[in-house]
Design a protein around this motif. Structure first.
Motif, PDB file in Angstrom:
ATOM      1  N   GLU A   1       0.833  -1.206   0.000  1.00  0.00           N
ATOM      2  CA  GLU A   1       0.000   0.000   0.000  1.00  0.00           C
ATOM      3  C   GLU A   1       0.868   1.256   0.000  1.00  0.00           C
ATOM      4  O   GLU A   1       0.558   2.254  -0.663  1.00  0.00           O
ATOM      5  N   LEU A   2       1.966   1.193   0.776  1.00  0.00           N
ATOM      6  CA  LEU A   2       2.897   2.320   0.784  1.00  0.00           C
ATOM      7  C   LEU A   2       3.524   2.531  -0.591  1.00  0.00           C
ATOM      8  O   LEU A   2       3.683   3.665  -1.059  1.00  0.00           O
ATOM      9  N   LEU A   3       3.893   1.437  -1.245  1.00  0.00           N
ATOM     10  CA  LEU A   3       4.494   1.527  -2.573  1.00  0.00           C
ATOM     11  C   LEU A   3       3.516   2.099  -3.587  1.00  0.00           C
ATOM     12  O   LEU A   3       3.889   2.875  -4.484  1.00  0.00           O
ATOM     13  N   LYS A   4       2.250   1.686  -3.470  1.00  0.00           N
ATOM     14  CA  LYS A   4       1.223   2.227  -4.381  1.00  0.00           C
ATOM     15  C   LYS A   4       1.038   3.723  -4.141  1.00  0.00           C
ATOM     16  O   LYS A   4       0.951   4.523  -5.099  1.00  0.00           O
ATOM     17  N   GLN A   5       0.999   4.111  -2.862  1.00  0.00           N
ATOM     18  CA  GLN A   5       0.875   5.525  -2.527  1.00  0.00           C
ATOM     19  C   GLN A   5       2.068   6.318  -3.034  1.00  0.00           C
ATOM     20  O   GLN A   5       1.930   7.432  -3.543  1.00  0.00           O
ATOM     21  N   ARG A   6       3.278   5.726  -2.902  1.00  0.00           N
ATOM     22  CA  ARG A   6       4.495   6.394  -3.373  1.00  0.00           C
ATOM     23  C   ARG A   6       4.446   6.612  -4.883  1.00  0.00           C
ATOM     24  O   ARG A   6       4.816   7.671  -5.404  1.00  0.00           O
TER      25      ARG A   6
ATOM     26  N   LYS B   1       4.487  17.024  -2.272  1.00  0.00           N
ATOM     27  CA  LYS B   1       4.389  15.602  -2.611  1.00  0.00           C
ATOM     28  C   LYS B   1       5.729  14.901  -2.424  1.00  0.00           C
ATOM     29  O   LYS B   1       5.791  13.750  -1.982  1.00  0.00           O
ATOM     30  N   MET B   2       6.828  15.613  -2.776  1.00  0.00           N
ATOM     31  CA  MET B   2       8.151  15.013  -2.599  1.00  0.00           C
ATOM     32  C   MET B   2       8.496  14.835  -1.118  1.00  0.00           C
ATOM     33  O   MET B   2       9.173  13.885  -0.733  1.00  0.00           O
ATOM     34  N   ASP B   3       7.993  15.744  -0.265  1.00  0.00           N
ATOM     35  CA  ASP B   3       8.189  15.577   1.177  1.00  0.00           C
ATOM     36  C   ASP B   3       7.463  14.326   1.667  1.00  0.00           C
ATOM     37  O   ASP B   3       7.983  13.587   2.522  1.00  0.00           O
ATOM     38  N   GLU B   4       6.261  14.096   1.131  1.00  0.00           N
ATOM     39  CA  GLU B   4       5.516  12.896   1.496  1.00  0.00           C
ATOM     40  C   GLU B   4       6.236  11.635   1.011  1.00  0.00           C
ATOM     41  O   GLU B   4       6.251  10.609   1.690  1.00  0.00           O
ATOM     42  N   ILE B   5       6.821  11.724  -0.179  1.00  0.00           N
ATOM     43  CA  ILE B   5       7.569  10.574  -0.726  1.00  0.00           C
ATOM     44  C   ILE B   5       8.735  10.219   0.190  1.00  0.00           C
ATOM     45  O   ILE B   5       9.027   9.047   0.443  1.00  0.00           O
ATOM     46  N   LYS B   6       9.427  11.251   0.690  1.00  0.00           N
ATOM     47  CA  LYS B   6      10.558  11.004   1.592  1.00  0.00           C
ATOM     48  C   LYS B   6      10.101  10.282   2.863  1.00  0.00           C
ATOM     49  O   LYS B   6      10.774   9.372   3.349  1.00  0.00           O
ATOM     50  N   LYS B   7       8.940  10.698   3.394  1.00  0.00           N
ATOM     51  CA  LYS B   7       8.424  10.056   4.603  1.00  0.00           C
ATOM     52  C   LYS B   7       8.083   8.583   4.338  1.00  0.00           C
ATOM     53  O   LYS B   7       8.346   7.709   5.161  1.00  0.00           O
ATOM     54  N   ILE B   8       7.488   8.339   3.156  1.00  0.00           N
ATOM     55  CA  ILE B   8       7.159   6.964   2.791  1.00  0.00           C
ATOM     56  C   ILE B   8       8.430   6.141   2.624  1.00  0.00           C
ATOM     57  O   ILE B   8       8.508   4.985   3.051  1.00  0.00           O
ATOM     58  N   ASP B   9       9.467   6.751   1.986  1.00  0.00           N
ATOM     59  CA  ASP B   9      10.740   6.039   1.800  1.00  0.00           C
ATOM     60  C   ASP B   9      11.353   5.650   3.150  1.00  0.00           C
ATOM     61  O   ASP B   9      11.943   4.570   3.298  1.00  0.00           O
TER      62      ASP B   9
END
Length: 403
Positions: free
Chosen positions: A5-10, A32-40
């Motif tokens: 689910e995290l990968l799909k969101q990323r 959005k890139m800040d959110e990507i960093k948190k997911i990473d």
């Protein structure tokens, strides 16, 4: 939340961030890139935990296996593209932090130094290179308000840009001849368009109290502040530039021609015949792609009121809202750089060239007494016409021109 689910969101955030960058929406892309960093970070923690668990189970995790687990099954992402996006995002962060006087991480410092190394080696200034996404946002806002500037054919050639142009055939054009006679030798007239560049500077001031803002807010502030003023300078100069301290504008060049063959004058209000007579002055090869540039007041006070012999308005508003409308089959574009009472018609893409001779940079200066910081944006830009035959200017007749 599960890893898939995290990968799909990323993947969704990555796709939307790319769209924002393409549309010069730097602030939205940064969020959005800040959110990507948190997911990473979350995914990395999961990967580490899984690797440690496998190690305890005497089944060492292979790098290839972990890479496969991080691969989104529904939307494959190429690692090269992801890396490039991350580098750009890091430079935006590093740039903003530097301008706000905040401490950089080692990774951000490395990206910051690398990005500015090539820039500082190729230029004489000591400014800091503004991120591409910010510059794109600045020019995007300028182009929305001044469509003539947007429609010019653009280049990013450092230093002087020289373009050879064919001004015409003096003699020897194709001709009918008798069987026993020879055709005249062809003699061509060539010229050059030389764009050396004009310096453009804008200073934005930020109080030290305001410098506590976040990096994303600073980028948004800087983009809007610089676009508002730099955009005006570029957009107005595209029409009215004097060629001394700024590039020479299209309207200025048309008015400066001997005999002003590409200027059509009118008395009173613009009429049906004034427009058709002006369109006839445009060379046939540029007529089809010509657009009509006019400011908002002249559009609704004059052009929108032109009627045919039966009293029907000729201006057709666009109900979709994608454009302003059309007149005689040509798109009408509202441009704040056109003077009141004037209408510019022409094919900018094929007859006008613009060049950014030096990338935009930012220098800063602190003022202790006033507790403020000046951010000075600097760039070198130039533009010019390959030919005047692709344009016509409809201009009111004045007392001085009627003599």
């Amino acid at each position: 939340m599960k890893k898939d689910e995290l990968l799909k969101q990323r993947a969704d955030l990555m796709a939307n961030a790319k769209k924002d960058i393409a549309n010069a929406k730097a602030d939205e892309a940064q969020k959005k890139m800040d959110e990507i960093k948190k997911i990473d970070e979350k995914i990395e923690k999961m990967n580490v935990a899984e690797a440690n668990l496998k190690a305890l189970d005497d089944k060492p995790a292979k790098i290839d296996d972990l890479a496969k687990e991080n691969k989104n099954l529904g939307d494959e992402i190429k690692l090269g593209k992801v890396d490039n996006t991350i580098k750009k995002a890091n430079y935006v962060d590093a740039f903003a932090k530097t301008m706000l006087g905040k401490k950089l991480t080692p990774a951000e410092n490395e990206v910051f130094v690398k990005e500015n190394a090539a820039f500082s080696h190729s230029t004489e200034n000591t400014g800091t290179l503004i991120p591409d996404t910010v510059v794109d946002g600045i020019f995007k806002i300028a182009e929305e308000q001044y469509p003539l500037f947007a429609d010019m054919k653009g280049y990013n050639v450092r230093g002087t840009l020289t373009i050879n142009k064919h001004d015409g055939i003096v003699s020897g054009d194709a001709q009918w001849v008798d069987e026993s006679s020879q055709a005249d030798d062809e003699q061509n007239d060539f010229g050059q368009l030389v764009l050396k560049g004009f310096e453009l500077n804008k200073v934005a001031t930020l109080t030290w109290k305001m410098k506590s803002m976040s990096e994303s807010d600073f980028i948004s502030f800087l983009t809007q502040e610089l676009a508002d003023r730099i955009g005006v300078a570029l957009g107005v100069a595209a029409h009215q530039g004097n060629g001394v301290k700024s590039p020479k504008g299209v309207e200025v060049q048309l008015k400066a021609e001997a005999g002003t063959p590409q200027v059509a004058q009118y008395t009173g209000n613009i009429s049906y015949k004034d427009v058709t007579g002006a369109l006839a002055k445009i060379h046939s090869s540029y007529a089809a792609k010509s657009a009509i540039y006019v400011n908002n007041a002249t559009l609704w006070n004059q052009l929108a009121n032109i009627t045919d012999t039966n009293g029907r308005p000729l201006f057709i508003a666009d109900p979709t809202g994608n454009t302003v409308g059309q007149l005689f089959g040509h798109e009408v574009k509202v441009d704040a750089g056109v003077l009141d009472g004037e209408v510019l018609i022409g094919d900018a893409a094929d007859t006008v060239v613009k060049n950014v001779n030096q990338a935009m940079s930012l220098a800063q200066e602190d003022h202790v007494k006033g507790r403020s910081t000046d951010y000075g944006a600097y760039t070198i830009v130039d533009f010019g016409m390959l030919t005047t035959k692709g344009f016509v200017l409809i201009s009111p007749k004045t007392a001085s021109t009627s003599k």
